[in-house]
Enzyme design. Structure first.
Site, PDB file in Angstrom:
ATOM      1  N   GLU A 298      -7.378 -87.031  87.837  1.00  0.00           N
ATOM      2  CA  GLU A 298      -6.505 -87.629  87.141  1.00  0.00           C
ATOM      3  C   GLU A 298      -5.305 -86.646  86.719  1.00  0.00           C
ATOM      4  O   GLU A 298      -4.057 -86.768  86.420  1.00  0.00           O
ATOM      5  CB  GLU A 298      -6.974 -88.201  85.724  1.00  0.00           C
ATOM      6  N   HIS A 327     -29.498 -85.199 101.976  1.00  0.00           N
ATOM      7  CA  HIS A 327     -30.245 -86.305 102.872  1.00  0.00           C
ATOM      8  C   HIS A 327     -28.910 -87.254 102.873  1.00  0.00           C
ATOM      9  O   HIS A 327     -29.429 -88.523 103.432  1.00  0.00           O
ATOM     10  CB  HIS A 327     -31.546 -86.628 102.448  1.00  0.00           C
ATOM     11  N   LYS A 441      -2.438-100.240  84.504  1.00  0.00           N
ATOM     12  CA  LYS A 441      -2.819-100.742  83.094  1.00  0.00           C
ATOM     13  C   LYS A 441      -1.750-101.718  82.815  1.00  0.00           C
ATOM     14  O   LYS A 441      -1.852-102.921  82.423  1.00  0.00           O
ATOM     15  CB  LYS A 441      -2.728 -99.689  82.157  1.00  0.00           C
TER      16      LYS A 441
END
EC number: 5.3.1.9
Length: 472
Positions: A298, A327, A441
């Site tokens: 951000e 793994h 938003k």
């Protein structure tokens, strides 16, 4: 105390970012020297901005004595009254809380009373998935639960929608006149909807400094309240941050690891290492990597520079966990594109020394484990992965953490915050805004019919009209 601090100092090992260890894919020491002046100028810009009151995260280790007293008093007063504290927040209002809890408290803290030592259970509700919310709500005794609502503006859709639901449930359980006793508001002091609601409902309030953004707010009441509620030594968290702040102000470039690391990541990006992997070899630090992922993404992912020129920069942060992700992800890191720099977190002293029993000594592929410890094993696996990356010409570095406690965790938080500020200066972008997040938003607000966002709703509807029938 100074000797104890030195013993607990985190250290940055950058040997494996250089050509000497990883070949032509690495940096040259001369490159750091060449760009040293730019890094030092970045630091001076940060210190200047701090003096102008623009770097709020740098003030936090020093200016919160009264707030700390109030946080501790609140936790002490309420911990026997409530069995649960629930954090309602998202992004920077949640990830730091989780990182502190995972690092400091027992991994089974919520499950066993002896692990909690008289403190309430902690839940962090950081999404609006209806199944997840319903599952949590169904298992809480609402009358024995306090909710910390964290939103600077009080208009964060995810957080406030949960608040509306839980406020309704609390009112049903204890009555309208007692709603405020079950909520704490952590918000802006002088503006926003949440502070208005808190006044109406007579809620306890804590304030987020206006000059501290969400992803830098873990050492404000945003992260410190839940820590105090679960028995974490919040004064030591801040002491660790203060210690790293002093190191980050060092005049000598080579005595300033956060400054150096900001430059390393900047130069690595220019060299094509556009992904930053954080890989702690410690379960306690796995959620620190999650917190770092938001901080890095951000802050540094930006479309334009400070002159308004389109640059579209930003290293992509990746979280991994050693040894688990040897793994799952390590194959890509070893043989995939040369586009990553890996940062290991190595814990030098684990809280527990757990021995691996000796058995089946006649089986060569198993008997060798006996007599060693799990701490030896996990750190040996880290060192082996480090060497394997070197052999594959993959840049990597290690942050050594003497032990995981509040003091070292405070150092880590501040180290990465300062490093991020440095990188922002070097990329010549604003590391403290998030216009891309705000756009998403605003579309949500428009689609939901919030006043003032009608244009965004219209854009959404027009976009939907132009979609082809390509849902397969």
């Amino acid at each position: 105390m100074s000797e104890k601090k030195e013993e607990l100092r985190i250290r940055l090992d950058i040997n494996n970012i250089f050509e000497e260890m990883v070949g032509y894919e690495g940096l040259k020491l001369e490159e750091l020297e060449e760009y040293k002046a730019e890094a030092e100028a970045a630091k001076e810009n940060i210190l200047k901005a701090e003096a102008e009151g623009k770097m709020g995260f740098m003030e936090l280790p020093y200016k919160q004595e009264e707030i700390i007293k109030e946080l501790k008093a609140t936790a002490e007063e309420l911990k026997d009254k409530f069995d649960n504290i629930v954090i309602l927040g998202i992004g920077g209002s949640a990830l730091g809380n989780i990182a502190v809890q995972t690092a400091i408290n027992d991994p089974y803290y919520n499950m066993f009373a002896e692990a909690r030592n008289g403190y309430p259970r902690l839940f962090v509700s950081d999404n609006v998935d209806p199944d997840g919310i319903k599952a949590m709500v169904d298992k809480l005794d609402i009358e024995k639960t306090v909710f910390n609502v964290i939103s600077k503006s009080g208009s964060t859709a995810e957080t406030m929608s949960q608040f509306l639901l839980l406020r309704d449930l609390v009112a049903d359980a204890v009555g309208e006149d007692k709603v405020g006793e079950h909520f704490i508001a952590t918000t802006s002091k002088d503006s926003g909807y949440l502070i208005e609601i808190a006044k109406r409902e007579n809620m306890k309030t804590f304030h987020i400094p206006d000059n501290v953004g969400g992803r830098f707010s873990v050492l404000t009441p945003v992260g410190l309240l839940s820590a105090a509620f679960t028995g974490v030594d919040i004064e030591q968290l801040l002491a660790g941050a203060a210690y790293m702040d002093k190191i980050s102000r060092e005049a000598d470039f080579w005595d300033n690891p956060a400054l150096i690391n900001g430059l390393i990541h900047y130069l690595s990006y220019k060299k094509g290492k556009v992904m930053s992997v954080m890989m702690p070899y410690s379960d306690r630090l796995k959620d620190l990597a999650d917190w770092y992922r938001q901080l890095w993404a951000e802050s540094l992912g930006k479309e334009v520079n400070r002159d308004g020129e389109v640059v579209n920069v930003g290293p992509t942060p990746i979280k991994a966990l050693g040894a688990t992700d040897q793994h799952s992800q390590a194959q890509l890191y070893m043989e995939g594109p040369y586009d990553k720099i890996v940062t290991f977190l190595e814990v030098e002293n684990f809280e527990n020394e757990l021995e691996i029993p000796a058995a089946y000594e006649d089986l060569a592929g198993l008997g060798y484990l006996g007599g060693h410890s799990f701490a030896e094993l996990i750190n040996t696996e880290k060192k082996a992965t480090e060497l394997a990356l070197n052999k594959r010409k993959r840049m990597n570095q290690t942050i050594y953490v003497p032990e995981v406690n509040e003091f070292t965790l405070g150092q880590l938080f501040y180290f990465f915050e300062f490093q991020t500020a440095v990188a922002g200066e070097l990329f010549d972008i604003n590391a403290f805004n998030q216009p891309g997040v705000e756009l998403g938003k605003n579309y949500t607000y428009g689609i939901f019919g919030r006043d003032g966002y009608q244009a965004k709703k219209k854009e959404f509807e027009e976009s939907a009209e132009h979609k082809e029938d390509l849902i397969l």
